[in-house]
Design a protein around this motif. Structure first.
Motif, PDB file in Angstrom:
ATOM      1  N   THR A  95       7.780  24.277 -27.008  1.00  0.00           N
ATOM      2  CA  THR A  95       8.979  24.060 -27.829  1.00  0.00           C
ATOM      3  C   THR A  95      10.168  23.637 -26.979  1.00  0.00           C
ATOM      4  O   THR A  95      10.979  22.806 -27.400  1.00  0.00           O
ATOM      5  CB  THR A  95       9.325  25.348 -28.597  1.00  0.00           C
ATOM      6  N   GLU A  96      10.257  24.186 -25.763  1.00  0.00           N
ATOM      7  CA  GLU A  96      11.384  23.876 -24.879  1.00  0.00           C
ATOM      8  C   GLU A  96      11.178  22.595 -24.076  1.00  0.00           C
ATOM      9  O   GLU A  96      12.131  22.103 -23.446  1.00  0.00           O
ATOM     10  CB  GLU A  96      11.609  25.043 -23.916  1.00  0.00           C
ATOM     11  N   HIS A  97       9.976  22.038 -24.083  1.00  0.00           N
ATOM     12  CA  HIS A  97       9.679  20.865 -23.250  1.00  0.00           C
ATOM     13  C   HIS A  97       9.086  19.711 -24.064  1.00  0.00           C
ATOM     14  O   HIS A  97       8.268  18.944 -23.559  1.00  0.00           O
ATOM     15  CB  HIS A  97       8.718  21.252 -22.113  1.00  0.00           C
ATOM     16  N   LEU A  98       9.511  19.584 -25.286  1.00  0.00           N
ATOM     17  CA  LEU A  98       8.994  18.505 -26.138  1.00  0.00           C
ATOM     18  C   LEU A  98       9.320  17.129 -25.576  1.00  0.00           C
ATOM     19  O   LEU A  98       8.615  16.144 -25.869  1.00  0.00           O
ATOM     20  CB  LEU A  98       9.561  18.638 -27.557  1.00  0.00           C
ATOM     21  N   HIS A  99      10.374  17.032 -24.791  1.00  0.00           N
ATOM     22  CA  HIS A  99      10.798  15.742 -24.237  1.00  0.00           C
ATOM     23  C   HIS A  99       9.911  15.293 -23.082  1.00  0.00           C
ATOM     24  O   HIS A  99      10.027  14.160 -22.616  1.00  0.00           O
ATOM     25  CB  HIS A  99      12.252  15.841 -23.754  1.00  0.00           C
ATOM     26  N   THR A 100       9.020  16.156 -22.605  1.00  0.00           N
ATOM     27  CA  THR A 100       8.181  15.827 -21.456  1.00  0.00           C
ATOM     28  C   THR A 100       6.802  15.363 -21.901  1.00  0.00           C
ATOM     29  O   THR A 100       6.465  15.381 -23.087  1.00  0.00           O
ATOM     30  CB  THR A 100       8.038  17.038 -20.526  1.00  0.00           C
ATOM     31  N   ASP A 101       5.985  14.988 -20.941  1.00  0.00           N
ATOM     32  CA  ASP A 101       4.631  14.512 -21.216  1.00  0.00           C
ATOM     33  C   ASP A 101       3.711  15.721 -21.412  1.00  0.00           C
ATOM     34  O   ASP A 101       3.297  16.360 -20.443  1.00  0.00           O
ATOM     35  CB  ASP A 101       4.149  13.649 -20.049  1.00  0.00           C
ATOM     36  N   LEU A 102       3.387  16.032 -22.660  1.00  0.00           N
ATOM     37  CA  LEU A 102       2.611  17.243 -22.964  1.00  0.00           C
ATOM     38  C   LEU A 102       1.157  16.895 -23.263  1.00  0.00           C
ATOM     39  O   LEU A 102       0.653  17.111 -24.361  1.00  0.00           O
ATOM     40  CB  LEU A 102       3.248  17.980 -24.143  1.00  0.00           C
ATOM     41  N   THR A 103       0.464  16.390 -22.264  1.00  0.00           N
ATOM     42  CA  THR A 103      -0.960  16.119 -22.425  1.00  0.00           C
ATOM     43  C   THR A 103      -1.725  17.433 -22.384  1.00  0.00           C
ATOM     44  O   THR A 103      -1.212  18.474 -21.950  1.00  0.00           O
ATOM     45  CB  THR A 103      -1.472  15.200 -21.306  1.00  0.00           C
ATOM     46  N   VAL A 104      -2.981  17.382 -22.817  1.00  0.00           N
ATOM     47  CA  VAL A 104      -3.782  18.602 -22.812  1.00  0.00           C
ATOM     48  C   VAL A 104      -4.006  19.080 -21.384  1.00  0.00           C
ATOM     49  O   VAL A 104      -4.102  20.290 -21.115  1.00  0.00           O
ATOM     50  CB  VAL A 104      -5.124  18.367 -23.545  1.00  0.00           C
TER      51      VAL A 104
END
Length: 342
Positions: free
Chosen positions: A243-252
């Protein structure tokens, strides 16, 4: 409740549409009353003579006493046996049931739904009424929804149905399914919008003291709230971090590394705890954040896209429309604080 008609000329109605609400006893009362109120208000507000809708409530039982799970009985216009002998055409069939759908699946009713569906314009279900449509084979190969608490059971019993537990209602061809309770009102508003136009649907929503119309793709519940129930501390930490890092690359791979586990294990945990994949969870979290930002207002779409992890506004628009069925601009007009104050 106001009873004023829409300004201008009365609506020109080519032919009256007969709406049949079938109650498979015992029903959830609001699943019946909610849509019925919408169609009744459409008749009042249309200004047309005769009014656009004929509304018939049909009880699957042996008499007109339609029992509800509240213990409050409703009185139907006719029994299913009487409806079976009728030659009256049906424009829209709306199927309602109770929260124990397997107990409501009367074989006579299911066969009638299966046969009658061939001659009606639209077939709809409210909440767990979807089980009846599925049992009649009408949802095979179709995308459908139901109350989120019953979605997994629907998928288990009817594997040919593409169950999506998220939207409040879904249209697939001429078959409409909706989520629980109040979602039946949203579906009925959408049907009236198709028939008579969005102006009268919005006027009905105001008369029912609703905040305009919710699009069918709007989620039944918050993915963040869903995720907070009974999680391990480790998974709760990951959820909060996402939730706090939605702006980053959230790959599996990034998520697996953050939680110090393998990709395979992480996928298995997400399937078990959230009923979805890590990628889909992230997408839902991002869209939910976009919705919150649009509701609060004060930020450009470019800034919202950047904060929520979308490469461009165009990517955000496509994801938003695919999930909710409307554009970010339309959502903002319906739900933003600024629009409400205006």
């Amino acid at each position: 409740m106001t009873k004023r008609k829409l300004p201008g000329k009365p609506l020109q109605v080519a032919a009256r549409r007969r709406i049949v609400i079938l109650g498979l006893v015992p029903v959830v009362a609001l699943d019946v009353i909610g849509p019925a109120e919408v169609f009744t208000l459409a008749n009042r507000l249309s200004g047309s003579h005769p009014p656009p809708y004929i509304l018939d409530l049909v009880c699957s039982g042996s008499d007109l006493n339609l029992q509800s799970e509240t213990g409050i009985a409703l009185t139907a216009h006719r029994t299913l046996e009487q409806e079976r002998r009728s030659s009256k055409p049906i424009d829209t069939l709306v199927v309602t049931a109770g929260f124990s759908p397997e107990q409501s699946l009367d074989r006579t009713a299911i066969e009638w739904i299966r046969t009658r569906s061939r001659t009606v314009k639209r077939v709809c279900s409210i909440c767990v009424g979807a089980f009846a449509l599925a049992d009649a084979g009408l949802l095979d190969g179709r995308r459908a929804t139901t109350h989120w608490g019953m979605a997994r059971r629907l998928a288990e019993l009817y594997p040919a149905v593409r169950v999506d537990a998220n939207p409040i209602w879904i249209k697939d061809g001429n078959v409409y399914t909706s989520a629980g309770i109040s979602a039946g009102i949203d579906l009925a508003l959408a049907l009236v919008g198709e028939d008579l136009g969005s102006d009268i649907a919005l006027e009905i929503a105001k008369n029912l003291v609703l905040f305009l119309q919710r699009p069918g793709g709007q989620a039944q519940f918050s993915v963040s709230l869903q995720a907070q129930h009974g999680l391990s501390s480790k998974l709760e930490e990951l959820r909060a971090w996402i939730t706090e890092h939605l702006h980053t690359d959230l790959t599996v791979e990034v998520l697996a590394d953050k939680s110090a586990t393998s990709v395979r294990t992480l996928i298995r945990v997400f399937e078990r705890e959230f009923g979805t994949t890590p990628a889909k969870y992230v997408e839902e979290a991002r869209l939910e954040a976009v919705c919150r930002a649009l509701e609060l207002g004060g930020r450009s779409l470019e800034e919202i896209a950047r904060r929520c992890g979308y490469r461009s506004v165009d990517v955000l628009r496509k994801a938003f429309a695919r999930r909710l069925g409307i554009s970010p601009k339309e959502y903002s007009q319906r739900f933003s604080v600024a629009s409400e104050e205006a």
